[in-house]
Scaffold this motif. Structure first.
Motif, short mmCIF file in Angstrom:
data_model
loop_
_atom_site.label_atom_id
_atom_site.label_comp_id
_atom_site.label_asym_id
_atom_site.label_seq_id
_atom_site.Cartn_x
_atom_site.Cartn_y
_atom_site.Cartn_z
N VAL A 141 0.92 -1.21 0.00
CA VAL A 141 -0.09 0.09 0.10
C VAL A 141 0.79 1.34 0.16
O VAL A 141 0.55 2.09 -0.83
CB VAL A 141 -0.90 -0.12 1.22
N PRO A 142 2.06 1.30 0.80
CA PRO A 142 2.69 2.48 0.83
C PRO A 142 3.40 2.89 -0.63
O PRO A 142 3.63 4.07 -0.86
CB PRO A 142 3.74 2.40 2.01
N VAL A 143 3.99 2.05 -1.20
CA VAL A 143 4.47 2.33 -2.57
C VAL A 143 3.31 2.95 -3.44
O VAL A 143 3.83 4.06 -4.12
CB VAL A 143 4.86 0.78 -3.10
N TYR A 159 0.65 4.74 -2.54
CA TYR A 159 0.03 5.78 -1.73
C TYR A 159 1.06 6.90 -1.73
O TYR A 159 0.67 8.05 -2.09
CB TYR A 159 -0.14 5.44 -0.23
N SER A 160 2.45 6.43 -1.54
CA SER A 160 3.45 7.23 -1.83
C SER A 160 3.59 7.93 -3.42
O SER A 160 3.78 9.15 -3.39
CB SER A 160 5.05 6.66 -1.49
N LEU A 178 0.58 10.32 -3.40
CA LEU A 178 0.94 11.53 -2.83
C LEU A 178 1.86 12.54 -3.52
O LEU A 178 1.88 13.55 -3.38
CB LEU A 178 1.38 11.36 -1.61
N THR A 229 7.66 12.47 -0.48
CA THR A 229 7.34 11.25 -1.24
C THR A 229 7.92 11.33 -2.57
O THR A 229 8.22 10.35 -2.95
CB THR A 229 5.71 11.06 -1.42
N SER A 247 11.00 9.87 -2.03
CA SER A 247 11.13 8.32 -1.84
C SER A 247 10.93 7.59 -3.10
O SER A 247 11.40 6.50 -3.27
CB SER A 247 10.26 8.10 -0.94
N VAL A 263 12.19 -2.97 -1.48
CA VAL A 263 11.55 -1.75 -1.33
C VAL A 263 12.23 -1.11 -0.19
O VAL A 263 12.26 -1.24 0.60
CB VAL A 263 10.03 -2.21 -1.00
N PRO A 264 12.69 0.39 -0.81
CA PRO A 264 13.26 1.16 0.21
C PRO A 264 12.22 1.63 1.34
O PRO A 264 10.95 1.88 1.16
CB PRO A 264 13.54 2.37 -0.57
N GLN A 275 11.78 4.34 3.04
CA GLN A 275 11.43 5.31 3.07
C GLN A 275 10.08 5.68 2.35
O GLN A 275 9.33 6.62 2.67
CB GLN A 275 12.48 6.24 2.14
N LEU A 276 9.72 4.99 1.37
CA LEU A 276 8.71 4.99 0.72
C LEU A 276 7.41 4.82 1.73
O LEU A 276 6.41 5.32 1.52
CB LEU A 276 8.60 3.73 -0.26
N ALA A 277 7.50 4.14 2.74
CA ALA A 277 6.32 3.66 3.69
C ALA A 277 6.22 4.99 4.59
O ALA A 277 5.21 4.87 5.39
CB ALA A 277 6.84 2.55 4.39
N PHE A 278 7.19 5.95 4.87
CA PHE A 278 7.03 6.72 6.02
C PHE A 278 5.99 7.60 5.98
O PHE A 278 5.33 7.73 6.96
CB PHE A 278 8.42 7.61 6.26
N VAL A 279 5.71 8.18 4.86
CA VAL A 279 4.56 9.34 4.92
C VAL A 279 3.31 8.68 5.08
O VAL A 279 2.44 8.83 5.83
CB VAL A 279 4.69 10.23 3.61
N PRO A 280 2.96 7.36 4.01
CA PRO A 280 1.80 6.93 4.15
C PRO A 280 1.40 6.32 5.48
O PRO A 280 0.50 6.56 6.06
CB PRO A 280 2.05 5.72 3.02
N LEU A 281 2.54 5.76 6.24
CA LEU A 281 2.27 5.20 7.40
C LEU A 281 1.91 6.01 8.36
O LEU A 281 1.56 5.87 9.24
CB LEU A 281 3.28 4.10 7.82
N ILE A 333 -1.62 6.59 8.02
CA ILE A 333 -2.34 5.46 8.24
C ILE A 333 -2.24 5.36 9.76
O ILE A 333 -3.54 4.97 10.23
CB ILE A 333 -1.94 4.10 7.38
#
Lengths: 328, 405
Positions: free
Chosen positions: A72-74, A76-77, A80, A302, A305, B244-245, B247-253, B256
């Motif tokens: 999801v974060p991939v 979502y980032s 964004l 983002t 990233s 998967v780096p 960093q990609l997860a920081f903003v979304p998480l 969330i």
């Protein structure tokens, strides 16, 4: 306070771990005893159905966690990065802005330097260390000591090396050695020049060489003895044996080591944050990203990233192809 | 291969020497900081850690009173011991020896102990290494003698730096605090002390090691031994997610976690470490489990065991080496982490971890105080080093299972 911290810590651990074990145990119990009991007139159908459901019980927590924390974060980032912040005026605006930024371009360049130098140097030193320690009586002790930095945190390693680089001749080893060769004053080794990045890279090379050594030395052991013997009988010297016979045969493993370290380099943040945080010239993409993140500028954060992600993509495809080839 | 023709013994010596050089290069940085962490604060700033074993000579100016002089023939004579004179620090008096002395402050302590130094107006002074001093002069001593003296204390191992960094108080401050009735608890949990972050690091690392391992073990078993649609795709996704780096997860998480009401907390960081650690865990464990002998598992199925029973009673015990190696990895990684903690934990001392505490609190404000930094570094790396040396065998096995086919 001491007691309550410890007690609450232990309690949370028990609840968290216990809850998870309970999930696996109870869900399987319910499946077998209540929903599809292996008895009665539908016994055959029930067993088959239970067996069809069970893999999903087993994999559900993993799929859920991987999905929520990585998949999801991939997306979502990416979303964004093209919608938030200045991207409200056009989807590409975050990217445009970061690329216009001088510090971003410096950090991109630095990151490329890190990716070129660190994996190459670590693999090279690892290969040399693996070959040197191969048949030594005290080889295993030597290996342990070279491997040891793997256990040390990047922050700890940064402290260790800041100490080595210390400008005072009575504190820093490097300046002390310069003193032995007649230098009068200590020099500040890290003072914000782009070239200082190499001094920071030394820290990561120091950590990763042990990793490379361990894997490559296992691979070297796997090189068939008769190829080596044949080369020696043909008059090859030890260097030719190593570079012309052994190294080509472990090329696959060398690639694996190289890629693994490359991925690690793209994730690294701690060393620059600990040793070079006051110098803009030493920044890399992850430190840039964290600055925007801490400032709450999610659009730029983002976008950076996603740039890091794009840099990793080739490695990702290579990895998947490799894994699929192995599975066949 | 030493017995093969053409192999030179000279090369063996070179190999030994080159390995030795490499090992020294790899060990010296850590060794230096370890020695420093055990040295006295003054000693650190005066001599390099490589001279720690020699002890460091320190210069003092000693004032010898002329009260006890006696007349001896034509000469006046003072006999005393340097270490009996007031004004020297007590720990020096107890342990030190004389490394040199002199009669003139200008020329300093330029005479070896046991020899005789001559001063103006036929003054002679002899000082032995143990401090015994004899001064003679043809004239009566009027003023006290002022002598430069170089004293050397044997190297002393001290744990004071560790006590200071863990409590954020030096020996004096601790004594005053104790007098004021502060308990050890109060001192260890003060705002600037490293002990709190140490406990926090443990609170992060232990669940963040156990939780992913359980989840991954079940998933790895399913991916290795159970037949279900989408299995191949799932494995490919896991391999892809390996790179998967974070960093990609920081903003979304962050967003969330905000929705879920977790915010910045220990629960949040455990879940994050679980998610980030899972791809490697599933990958390593599946690779290992797939290599287990097929007969055992099929026989158990024929005997009527369910997958759950096979997993818990057969596969899990057999997978111990792989489980151990991943556990070590994940523990080292979560213990040593700075980035994830910066994102998912609040920055106050009550919940921050050691790495972050060192970077934000110590490196900035106490950047020059190496007695503090060195001790902090070793508090930080002691547990991982212990785990590393105790479990190295499994760590290596895990690395090889994942990387070499």
């Amino acid at each position: 306070m001491f007691d309550s911290t410890i007690v609450s810590g232990i309690l949370t651990i028990i609840i968290g771990v216990g809850g998870m074990l309970a999930y696996f145990w109870l869900s399987n119990l319910v499946l077998d005893k209540v929903i599809f009991p292996p008895k009665g007139k539908n016994i055959g159908r029930n067993i088959n159905r239970a067996n069809a459901v069970r893999p999903w019980l087993f994999t559900f927590p993993a799929i859920f966690a991987l999905g929520l924390y990585l998949v999801v974060p991939v997306f979502y980032s990416i979303w964004l990065s093209v919608t938030s912040g200045v991207a409200q005026d056009g989807w590409y605006r975050n990217y445009e802005q970061i690329f216009l930024n001088q510090t971003f371009r410096v950090s991109l360049l630095n990151n490329l330097l890190w990716v070129l130098v660190v994996p190459a140097a670590s693999t090279f030193f690892g290969l040399i260390a693996a070959q040197l320690t191969d048949r030594l009586s005290w080889g295993n002790i030597a290996k342990s000591l070279i491997f040891m930095p793997m256990a040390i945190s990047f922050v700890g390693a940064s402290l260790i090396w800041s100490f080595v680089y210390h400008p005072d001749m009575d504190i820093g080893v490097i300046n002390a050695i310069r003193g032995l060769f007649g230098a009068e004053d200590g020099v500040t080794l890290i003072d914000g020049q782009v070239i200082d990045s190499f001094l920071l890279m030394v820290v990561l090379i120091w950590i990763q060489t042990g990793f490379a050594m361990v894997i490559l030395s296992a691979a070297l052991r796997g090189v068939p003895e008769d190829t080596v013997e044949a080369a020696i009988i043909d008059g090859a010297n030890p260097f030719q044996v190593f570079f012309r016979i052994k190294v080509p045969q472990i090329r696959g493993t060398i690639m694996v080591v190289w890629t693994t370290i490359t991925i690690l380099v793209l994730k690294v943040y701690d060393i620059v944050a600990a040793m070079g945080n006051q110098y803009r010239n030493l920044e890399i993409l992850p430190t840039q990203m964290m600055q925007y993140f801490d400032a709450g500028n999610y659009g730029f954060a983002t976008a950076i990233s996603v740039v890091i992600m794009i840099l990793v993509l080739p490695v990702m495809f290579w990895n998947i192809r490799q894994a699929r080839a192995e599975m066949r | 291969m030493d017995n093969i023709a053409g192999q030179k013994s000279g090369l063996t010596i070179v190999t030994h020497l080159a390995t030795l050089a490499l090992v020294i290069l790899w060990v010296v940085p850590t060794l230096g900081l370890l020695i420093t962490s055990l040295r006295d604060q003054d000693a650190i700033s005066q001599t390099g850690w490589w001279e720690a074993l020699q002890g460091s000579p320190q210069n003092y100016v000693v004032t010898i009173p002329a009260d006890d002089q006696v007349q001896d023939g034509d000469l006046w004579r003072i006999e005393t011991n340097v270490f009996d004179i007031d004004g020297l620090p007590s720990d020096i008096v107890e342990r030190a020896t004389v490394a040199g002395f002199g009669t003139s402050r200008l020329r300093g302590a330029n005479t070896e102990p046991g020899e005789t130094a001559e001063g103006s107006r036929d003054l002679t002074v002899t000082v032995e290494a143990d401090g015994a001093l004899v001064a003679t002069s043809p004239e009566q001593f009027e003023d006290a003698l002022v002598l430069p003296m170089s004293l050397v204390a044997p190297p002393q191992v001290t744990l004071e730096n560790y006590a200071e960094v863990l409590t954020d108080m030096n020996a004096e401050e601790r004594a005053t605090a104790r007098e004021r009735g502060q308990s050890l608890d109060d001192m260890l949990f003060s705002d600037e002390a490293l002990f709190g972050p140490f406990i926090n690091t443990m609170t992060v690392a232990i669940p963040a090691t156990i939780i992913p391992i359980v989840i991954a073990a079940f998933a790895a078993y399913a991916l290795a031994w159970m037949d279900f649609p989408g299995r191949g795709l799932l494995i490919a996704i896991v391999v892809g997610l390996l790179v998967v780096p974070l960093q990609l997860a920081f903003v979304p998480l962050t967003i969330i976690h905000g929705w879920l009401g977790i915010g910045k907390s220990f629960l949040g960081i455990w879940l994050a470490h679980t998610g980030f650690g899972l791809p490697l865990a599933v990958y390593l464990l599946r690779n290992y489990m797939v290599g287990l002998p097929r007969d055992i598992i099929e026989n158990a199925k024929v005997d009527g065991a369910t997958d759950f029973e096979i997993f818990t009673k057969i596969v899990l015990p057999l997978s111990f080496p792989a489980l151990a190696s991943f556990a070590i990895f994940q523990f080292l990684w979560t213990w040593n982490d700075l980035l994830v903690a910066s994102v998912f934990l609040p920055s106050d001392t009550e919940s921050t971890v050691m790495t972050r505490f060192v970077v934000t609190n110590l490196l900035g404000s106490r950047g020059g105080e190496w007695h503090i930094l060195a001790a902090a570094a070793f508090v930080m790396i002691a547990v991982p080093l212990l785990v590393f040396f105790a479990m190295q065998k499994y760590l290596v096995r895990g690395l090889l299972a994942g990387s070499v086919k």
